[in-house]
Scaffold this active site. Structure first.
Site, mmCIF file in Angstrom:
data_model
loop_
_atom_site.group_PDB
_atom_site.id
_atom_site.type_symbol
_atom_site.label_atom_id
_atom_site.label_comp_id
_atom_site.label_asym_id
_atom_site.label_seq_id
_atom_site.Cartn_x
_atom_site.Cartn_y
_atom_site.Cartn_z
ATOM 1 N N ASN A 103 -13.461 4.330 -0.873
ATOM 2 C CA ASN A 103 -12.528 3.118 -0.718
ATOM 3 C C ASN A 103 -13.176 2.301 0.196
ATOM 4 O OD1 ASN A 103 -10.578 1.126 -0.647
ATOM 5 N ND2 ASN A 103 -8.781 2.490 -0.822
ATOM 6 N N HIS A 131 -9.514 2.475 -5.352
ATOM 7 C CA HIS A 131 -8.555 1.546 -4.672
ATOM 8 C C HIS A 131 -6.923 1.786 -4.913
ATOM 9 C CE1 HIS A 131 -11.756 -1.320 -3.779
ATOM 10 N NE2 HIS A 131 -12.231 -1.124 -5.152
ATOM 11 N N TYR A 172 0.671 -1.302 0.025
ATOM 12 C CA TYR A 172 -0.091 -0.032 -0.018
ATOM 13 C C TYR A 172 0.702 1.309 -0.026
ATOM 14 C CZ TYR A 172 -3.841 -3.194 1.055
ATOM 15 O OH TYR A 172 -4.621 -4.267 0.977
ATOM 16 N N ASP A 225 -26.454 -1.604 -1.225
ATOM 17 C CA ASP A 225 -27.850 -1.308 -1.086
ATOM 18 C C ASP A 225 -27.905 0.373 -0.744
ATOM 19 O OD1 ASP A 225 -28.788 -3.591 -1.746
ATOM 20 O OD2 ASP A 225 -29.102 -4.188 0.207
HETATM 21 O O1 CA2 Z 1 -6.448 -1.174 -2.745
HETATM 22 C C1 CA2 Z 1 -7.179 -0.954 -2.083
HETATM 23 O O2 CA2 Z 1 -7.338 0.233 -1.781
HETATM 24 C C2 CA2 Z 1 -8.065 -1.786 -1.063
HETATM 25 O O3 CA2 Z 1 -9.516 -1.458 -1.079
HETATM 26 C C3 CA2 Z 1 -7.416 -2.044 0.213
HETATM 27 C C4 CA2 Z 1 -8.120 -2.924 1.299
HETATM 28 C C5 CA2 Z 1 -8.309 -4.333 0.254
HETATM 29 O O4 CA2 Z 1 -9.276 -5.265 1.067
HETATM 30 C C6 CA2 Z 1 -9.114 -4.230 -1.184
HETATM 31 O O5 CA2 Z 1 -9.145 -5.399 -1.637
HETATM 32 C C7 CA2 Z 1 -8.274 -3.299 -1.909
HETATM 33 C C8 CA2 Z 1 -7.299 -3.220 2.299
HETATM 34 C C9 CA2 Z 1 -7.289 -2.160 3.020
HETATM 35 C C10 CA2 Z 1 -6.247 -2.360 4.431
HETATM 36 O O6 CA2 Z 1 -5.481 -1.387 4.448
HETATM 37 C C11 CA2 Z 1 -4.330 -1.561 4.898
HETATM 38 C C12 CA2 Z 1 -2.990 -0.663 5.030
HETATM 39 C C13 CA2 Z 1 -1.850 -0.824 5.634
HETATM 40 C C14 CA2 Z 1 -1.676 -2.096 6.531
HETATM 41 C C15 CA2 Z 1 -2.804 -2.913 6.671
HETATM 42 C C16 CA2 Z 1 -4.144 -2.711 5.758
#
Ligand code: CA2
Length: 146
Positions: free
Chosen positions: A75, A101, A24, A88
């Site tokens: 997001n 995302h 990320y 919904d």
């Molecule tokens: O890519 C994205 O923005 C997601 O929405 C991020 C979600 C994931 O479940 C989606 O499939 C894609 C996860 C967010 C979790 O964010 C974290 C950030 C840093 C450390 C751990 C989790």
């Protein structure tokens, strides 16, 4: 001034920049918020930028956006792939919804390839990392101008 752009973020995004930077990135959610605010101000508008770890809270904010926002960037994080209730709520909006995302979910595990939210989204921005939010603001404003 126009209604604000709502930018809503789902669970665990408060950990951005702190955990799993290999997926990320190093940018924090506070950094993203600041960038969104700067961009919105330069376009003579504003953002309401929020994050929650709770599905019901996210749904309450989506309902609020129905009357208070010019458009919605969301997001939904993990709720993207699980939440009929969020879908919904989004379907009740008549303003544009942009799903955003950081990563490209289609390039990851198979369970991330399905998004409930996409059914209610005008457009999807994915895989650009933190700048995806700015792209979504720019694109949403251009949509409204059309
Ligand atoms: O890519 C994205 O923005 C997601 O929405 C991020 C979600 C994931 O479940 C989606 O499939 C894609 C996860 C967010 C979790 O964010 C974290 C950030 C840093 C450390 C751990 C989790």
């Amino acid at each position: 001034m126009s209604k604000p752009i709502y930018v809503l973020n789902g669970p665990n995004l408060n950990l951005l920049g702190v955990r799993e930077p290999e997926i990320y990135g190093h940018t924090t959610l506070e950094d993203i918020k600041a960038r969104c605010e700067t961009l919105a101000a330069s376009k003579n508008t504003s953002v309401v930028f929020r994050q929650t770890n709770h599905e019901g809270q996210l749904i309450d904010w989506v309902q609020e956006a129905r009357t208070e926002a010019s458009f919605l960037i969301i997001n939904p994080a993990g709720y993207t792939h699980t939440s009929v209730a969020l879908l919904d709520a989004l379907k009740a909006l008549s303003i544009p919804v942009i799903e955003c995302h950081l990563s490209n979910p289609h390039a990851r595990e198979p369970f991330r390839r399905h998004s409930y939210v996409s059914q209610a989204a005008k457009a999807v921005v994915a895989g650009f990392g933190a700048i995806g939010y700015e792209l979504a603001i720019d694109a949403g404003l251009r949509l409204l101008d059309q």
